[in-house]
Design a protein around this motif. Structure first.
Motif, PDB file in Angstrom:
ATOM      1  N   UNK A 133     -33.867  37.259  57.671  1.00 29.07           N
ATOM      2  CA  UNK A 133     -34.152  37.150  56.237  1.00 29.07           C
ATOM      3  C   UNK A 133     -34.942  35.879  55.971  1.00 29.07           C
ATOM      4  N   UNK A 134     -35.963  36.012  55.145  1.00 29.36           N
ATOM      5  CA  UNK A 134     -36.900  34.921  54.819  1.00 29.36           C
ATOM      6  C   UNK A 134     -37.404  34.223  56.079  1.00 29.36           C
ATOM      7  N   UNK A 135     -37.677  35.012  57.119  1.00 29.57           N
ATOM      8  CA  UNK A 135     -38.239  34.440  58.340  1.00 29.57           C
ATOM      9  C   UNK A 135     -37.199  33.843  59.279  1.00 29.57           C
ATOM     10  N   UNK A 136     -35.937  33.802  58.856  1.00 29.99           N
ATOM     11  CA  UNK A 136     -34.881  33.250  59.731  1.00 29.99           C
ATOM     12  C   UNK A 136     -34.180  34.383  60.462  1.00 29.99           C
ATOM     13  N   UNK A 137     -34.052  34.215  61.787  1.00 31.30           N
ATOM     14  CA  UNK A 137     -33.361  35.239  62.560  1.00 31.30           C
ATOM     15  C   UNK A 137     -31.894  35.302  62.157  1.00 31.30           C
ATOM     16  N   UNK A 138     -31.317  36.477  62.286  1.00 33.57           N
ATOM     17  CA  UNK A 138     -29.881  36.649  62.087  1.00 33.57           C
ATOM     18  C   UNK A 138     -29.167  35.883  63.215  1.00 33.57           C
ATOM     19  N   UNK A 139     -27.971  35.311  62.960  1.00 30.11           N
ATOM     20  CA  UNK A 139     -27.227  34.611  64.021  1.00 30.11           C
ATOM     21  C   UNK A 139     -27.052  35.478  65.266  1.00 30.11           C
TER      22      UNK A 139
END
Ligand code: FES
Ligand code: FES
Length: 204
Positions: A133-139
């Motif tokens: 989301x928003x360019x951040x990978x999911x944990x």
């Protein structure tokens, strides 16, 4: 008996008989295939043609609602990949056996090759493209990278989606819970230990 005089069209000067006959043949074939030629005004007033047998459905994929006209035989995997351009979902066996095509449908991990799109009107689907989301990978994606859980990577999107569905209903699964949840996802690289370690790490 009086013979009727037949009128024959003669080739114009400079045109060979063979060339004349070929030209006549092409004209006959063209009118048979194309039908009567429409004027541009007539063409504009015709209603747009739509292939027969399509069914209208709406799917919400990764938070975006799409209105689609689908053939009744199209699987969800085909619609995602070929019509919505979401090629992160892979097709392996295309027969409900390998898990490469796993997506989340209304909170549950399912094989998208085994779901017909027409069954899913109004449903919510998450694919691997919807994890970041928003360019951040999911944990979970970060844990897969940190634990080398992807080898060739072909099964990875399916493994991620099964693991995501598990973590959505059980934040702290045991090793056995993870193994059970991923039973339906085969890995031809046999990297099962790495995948389980990654899911356990993400759950912490
Ligand atoms: S491609 Fe769907 S289960 Fe193998
Ligand atoms: S990483 Fe290659 S098939 Fe699983």
């Amino acid at each position: 008996m009086k013979k009727e005089k037949q009128s024959r069209k003669k080739p114009a000067k400079g045109v060979t008989r063979r060339g004349f006959l070929t030209g006549m043949g092409t004209a006959v074939v063209s009118s048979a295939v194309l039908g009567p030629v429409l004027t541009s005004t007539q063409a504009e007033t015709l209603p747009p043609t739509r292939p027969k047998g399509l069914e209208d459905i709406s799917l919400t994929v990764n938070g975006i609602t799409y209105s689609l006209a689908v053939e009744p035989r199209w699987t969800l995997a085909e619609v995602l990949r070929d019509h919505l351009g979401l090629t992160g979902t892979k097709i392996g066996c295309n027969a409900g056996e390998c898990g490469a095509c796993t997506v989340i449908l209304e909170g549950k991990a399912v094989y998208s090759c085994s779901q017909l799109a027409v069954w899913l009107d109004g449903k919510k689907i998450t694919t691997v493209e919807g994890l970041a989301s928003s360019g951040d990978l999911d944990p979970l994606q970060r844990a897969f990278i940190e634990h080398d859980a992807a080898q060739c990577g072909y099964c990875t999107s399916g493994q991620l989606m099964s693991a995501k569905a598990l973590l959505s209903r059980n934040l702290h699964p045991s090793r056995e819970d993870v193994q059970r949840a991923l039973t339906g996802n085969l890995c031809r690289c046999s990297n099962y230990n790495g995948i389980v370690e990654a899911v356990l790490a993400a759950s912490k």
